[in-house]
Scaffold this motif. Structure first.
Motif, PDB file in Angstrom:
ATOM      1  N   UNK A 126       3.658   4.532   8.830  1.00  0.00           N
ATOM      2  CA  UNK A 126       4.173   5.810   9.303  1.00  0.00           C
ATOM      3  C   UNK A 126       5.121   6.337   8.251  1.00  0.00           C
ATOM      4  N   UNK A 127       4.583   6.941   7.232  1.00  0.00           N
ATOM      5  CA  UNK A 127       5.381   7.548   6.165  1.00  0.00           C
ATOM      6  C   UNK A 127       6.377   6.545   5.574  1.00  0.00           C
ATOM      7  N   UNK A 128       5.887   5.422   5.135  1.00  0.00           N
ATOM      8  CA  UNK A 128       6.759   4.506   4.426  1.00  0.00           C
ATOM      9  C   UNK A 128       7.152   3.279   5.235  1.00  0.00           C
ATOM     10  N   UNK A 129       7.233   3.401   6.538  1.00  0.00           N
ATOM     11  CA  UNK A 129       7.558   2.242   7.359  1.00  0.00           C
ATOM     12  C   UNK A 129       6.360   1.913   8.213  1.00  0.00           C
TER      13      UNK A 129
END
Lengths: 522, 459
Positions: free
Chosen positions: B335-338
């Motif tokens: 989710x966008x980087x995590x």
């Protein structure tokens, strides 16, 4: 933890001159993970290579100290340095400029051959035109050549020095649907942001009314912070007939639109009066990025966020903050956006250092912090911020048993029906169905998804006189589906989509957090 | 805390939707995650099952020799595929044993098509028979296909009525006269002519197909004339363009347009044009941007909603989050980087093939990136392909190898995970481009994988 209530980021010392603290934050929150290499993200301390991602917006040498670039190459020493790559003086002196005097801005060349190398992205395009097919502007505007041209094709064209950016880039509304559509990972919106920034910086007449109008629209926070000093007068004056006529004639702001009302008490004023957080919990902390709209116009959304999160036992922090930059990106005002980003990154990274994740209630704000920030700016800690940012409902769905809790709460006493519209920027974060799915099984709530069309307003796009008709044409499908839906109340996460929904249907529009607050009895 | 469901389907195309719906109909709580907007919008909207049975041996045996240098001396040549098949089911037993149709069985294809018929409703035709229909596609090829949009119905090549193909100068990739010429050369049993008309010229040269569709949907004014009327007027002078074998002139009874006749209101647009022209009107399925693909996507995602399937697009599944005892417990969604864990009792992998990025490749090899499943491939990269471009290219059959329950297997033929199933393009063994079987493989394996996943989850 409520130390931050007094300052909303406007004070001089919040603009990058304050002593940096984010870099040492790891020692204060989840202690012990600062530099031990245990794999836990260490807030404010970039891992090797993390800050090396090239960014579009590279200030020229006159603007940034030399070690700005050096920091990236030397991650080991980064911890000792400032939390932001700060010290960057903006042309206006670092605070929100209230006089938008073009003379106050030296037209500096912000792209001194330091363009982000988007070659790989451009080469990934195999011209399937899925982006064009998904573009809501191309669907109504045959003068708009579509995202494939604006992105990879224009990128190639401007490798040649004598090629100007095509003016049609200003018709892109930055809805970012092309990103979601591309099967090949082409960074379309990043390319559009770069091209738009270049166009505005190099080719747009800074004395033109269009530039000034766009600047004012992009800097909504500035107008809003002024207006909220006299909210009632401002709400009246901004929508006063003759004044609106003059705005359309002189500035090109369509008179059909009503300016949003300003709250008589901003969210931050409420937060301060309330005495800040009422739950203290070092193990569950969130820093709320309320954005401009929840602060100045719909503080009820911010209040709902606080009550819902406190219901789940979170300690809410409200750090100093400025505009997320979304309207500035859409208008190519990258310098303004960067100035605001400096404040946001610094303060939010500090909160992350204290153990918080960052929560936004506006999906464009969360989009900006997660994607556009690291794509466009090279600020120390910006990747950490991107990684720690979530949308409010999304975070609860990941970390709490939201459905169980809603079930236990027993639903609403009086049945309510909603027509839900998913904002484009929510779509790109995988959130377009979360509200419908969260409330699907809640007693007394009926929620209908009004489809995947764009609302058409795209932040400031629909606020421009020359775009107004197109904006309403794009929105027509959504209006129709809203009318067809059973609910007479609209729902969306995005404040400007909400404006458009209200404008097109006359419905009252709520945010999912408000419904969540009701349904949980928070 | 993980986001949980009984069955998690990974992917957003035809196979993923089919798997999700068939699992939901078995009573499972289903979630679908797709990295990007559905690839259905790049698809023609035609649902093929099996049009050809391609040869798996070259026309003459290759001489022995070193693989690389030897090739140049002895180029391989392949016979033309057998077909077009009148009945796709009849050809299944002549496919290689590792072909997905052989693995899951003809009944899975039959049930998959039936499920599609149910979801597509009156928007599609062809469900009344097992036989293939012959649908002209842009460029002048005639494609054997099991199901086709109602909008393409009047264009079938088996129909003997004279046909006019309409083109527009600004649509450079679609040359109506060349199209008609190729149809004639292919020996279609009807007279056909192509004509280029003035209509799209009212729009800017690079106006998008969606722009034209929208203008027709809303019947917008074009220089003072409503769009549908303007289009009919542009076509009317050509209704007698068809010349039959004796040099006589026929009035055409059907008129084909590139597939941009409206989006939401396509039926209405077609009906009005037919009325104004006094001839049936049909659309010719095109490459992307594909309105028929977009319409199918809309319909299928509405069906997901109606079946109670939860779905989200925008974030990729990047790997296995946790697994034990030969079972996957959760996958990681970026989710966008995590990453966030998504847990399920059973997983269906429907991420597509090499083009859809369900398979990843570089000079070293071909991999399945989500579960790191085994992909059978020759060690020597020069064995990935054959010289004849239209031959039996080994790379075309790359993919995971399913067992009879659609579970991907390892090199020894054992299921790699008890609760992971695969469907669609990521499944190897089919040469979909030569066979004209991509949709059918998605339907058959999607249905089988969805059912198996639901069964697994209920245990």
């Amino acid at each position: 933890m409520t130390r931050d209530t007094a300052d909303d980021g406007d004070g001089g010392d919040a603009n990058g001159t304050t002593e940096p603290s984010g870099g040492r934050g790891g020692g204060r929150g989840r202690a012990g993970c600062g530099n031990c290499g245990c794999g836990e993200p260490s807030p404010g301390v970039p891992e090797a290579g993390r800050d090396e991602q090239p960014s579009i917006f590279v200030p020229d040498e006159g603007e940034v100290p030399d070690d700005g670039a050096g920091a990236a190459a030397d991650p080991a020493g980064a911890a000792e340095r400032a939390a932001t790559d700060g010290g960057v003086e903006s042309a206006s002196g670092g605070s929100d400029s209230t006089e938008l005097d073009p003379d106050a801005y030296d037209p500096v060349d912000v792209f001194p051959g330091g363009d982000l190398d988007l070659r790989e992205g451009a080469d990934s395009c195999y011209k399937c035109t899925s982006c064009d097919t998904s573009c809501p502007v191309a669907e109504v505007d045959d003068e708009f050549p579509g995202p494939k041209f604006q992105g990879p094709e224009q990128w190639r064209l401007k490798r040649k020095d004598d090629h100007d950016i095509d003016e049609s880039i200003t018709s892109c509304s930055n809805c970012m649907r092309c990103d979601d559509a591309c099967p090949s990972g082409v960074p379309l919106s990043q390319m559009h942001n770069e091209a738009r920034g270049q166009f505005v910086e190099r080719q747009m007449e800074k004395l033109s009314m269009e530039y000034i109008r766009n600047r004012i629209l992009a800097n909504y926070r500035t107008s809003a912070s002024l207006a909220s000093m006299f909210p009632r007068t401002a709400s009246f004056a901004m929508n006063f007939g003759p004044a609106r006529w003059a705005m359309e004639k002189v500035m090109g702001i369509p008179k059909e639109r009503d300016f949003p009302e300003f709250a008589t008490e901003t969210f931050r004023e409420w937060w301060k009066a309330r005495g800040g957080a009422q739950v203290e919990n070092p193990d569950k902390r969130v820093a709320y990025f309320h954005g401009c709209y929840s602060n100045y116009n719909t503080p009820e959304v911010g209040k709902a966020m606080v009550r819902v999160y406190e219901h789940f036992g979170y300690e809410v922090m409200v750090p100093p903050q400025k505009c997320s930059g979304t309207p500035m990106f859409a208008n190519g005002m990258l310098k303004d956006a960067r100035r605001h980003a400096e404040t946001n990154v610094e303060n939010l990274v500090e909160a992350i250092g204290e153990g918080a994740d960052v929560i936004a209630s506006c999906t464009s704000c969360s989009m900006s912090l997660r994607q556009e920030y690291p794509e466009l700016f090279d600020l120390h800690g910006i990747e950490d911020l991107a990684e720690h940012t979530f949308e409010a409902l999304e975070y609860l769905r990941i970390h709490e048993d939201l459905e169980g809790e809603l079930d236990a709460a027993g639903g609403l006493d009086d049945e309510r029906a909603f027509a839900y519209h998913a904002p484009c920027h929510a779509r790109n974060q995988g959130l377009s169905r979360q509200a419908v799915e969260t409330f699907r099984d809640v007693d007394g709530v009926r929620m209908e998804d009004v489809g995947d069309s764009c609302s058409g307003i795209s932040g400031t796009y629909g606020w421009k006189e020359e775009k107004y008709e197109k904006s309403m044409e794009i929105g027509a499908e959504m209006f129709e589906h809203m009318e067809d839906a059973e609910g007479e109340v609209g729902m969306t996460e995005c404040p400007t989509c909400a404006m458009q929904m209200e404008h097109g249907t006359g419905y009252e529009i709520e945010h999912p957090l408000q419904l969540l607050e009701d349904a949980l009895g928070a | 805390m993980a986001i949980n469901s009984d069955v998690l389907v990974i992917g957003g195309g035809l196979a993923a939707v089919t798997a999700a719906v068939s699992a939901a109909r078995e009573g499972a709580d289903v979630r679908l995650v797709s990295h990007k907007a559905s690839t259905l919008r790049q698809a023609s909207g035609l649902i093929d099952a099996l049009g050809y049975v391609p040869a798996t041996e070259p026309a003459k045996p290759l001489r022995d020799g070193p693989p690389t240098a030897g090739r140049e001396l002895d180029r391989d040549e392949w016979p033309d595929p057998e077909g077009p098949l009148a009945d796709p089911f009849e050809g299944i037993e002549r496919l290689p044993e590792s072909h997905p149709y052989q693995v899951v069985g003809a009944d899975a294809l039959r049930d998959g098509l039936a499920l599609f018929d149910d979801l597509a409703g009156d928007a599609y035709r062809g469900g009344h028979t097992d036989r293939n229909a012959l649908v002209p596609t842009f460029g002048g090829a005639v494609k054997p296909t099991a199901r086709y949009p109602a909008a393409a119905e009047a264009g079938l090549a088996s129909d003997e009525r004279p046909m006019l193909i309409v083109g527009f100068r600004s649509l450079t990739e679609y040359d109506a006269r060349a199209f008609a010429g190729r149809l004639e050369a292919a020996g279609v049993p009807f007279d056909v002519a192509g004509a280029e008309v003035e209509f799209a010229e009212a729009f800017r040269a690079d106006a998008k197909i969606t722009r034209l569709a929208k203008a027709l949907d809303h019947d917008e004014d074009i220089d003072g004339v409503p769009a549908r009327e303007a289009l009919a007027k542009a076509v009317a002078p050509h209704l007698h363009d068809v010349v039959d074998a004796d040099g006589g002139v026929d009035r055409v009874e059907r008129v084909g347009f590139p597939a941009f006749l409206g989006d939401d209101r396509g039926d209405e647009v077609r009906a009005e044009l037919a009325d104004r022209l006094g001839a049936d009107v049909f659309e010719v399925p095109m490459g992307p941007p594909s309105l028929p693909g977009l319409r199918l996507e809309d319909r299928l995602f509405d069906a997901l909603d109606a079946e109670g399937v939860r779905f989200e697009t925008g974030n990729p599944v990047v790997g296995v989050e946790s697994a034990s005892d030969g079972r996957v417990e959760a996958v990681a969604v970026d989710r966008k980087g995590r990453t966030a864990p998504y847990g399920a009792d059973a997983f269906v992998l429907a991420t597509g093939g090499l083009v859809g990025k369900g398979l990843d490749s570089d000079r070293e090899g071909v991999r399945e990136p989500v579960f790191d499943l085994y992909v059978d491939q020759p060690d020597d990269r020069y064995e990935w392909f054959v010289d004849d471009a239209f031959g039996d290219q080994p790379y075309a059959r790359f993919g995971v190898r399913p067992d009879e329950r659609c579970r991907p297997t390892d090199a020894d033929g054992e299921a790699q995970y008890e609760n992971v199933f695969a469907a669609g393009g990521v499944v190897g063994g089919a040469d979909a481009a030569r066979e004209k079987s991509a949709s059918g493989v998605s339907l058959a394996t999607g249905l089988a994988a969805g059912r198996q996943a639901a069964t697994e989850a209920s245990q």
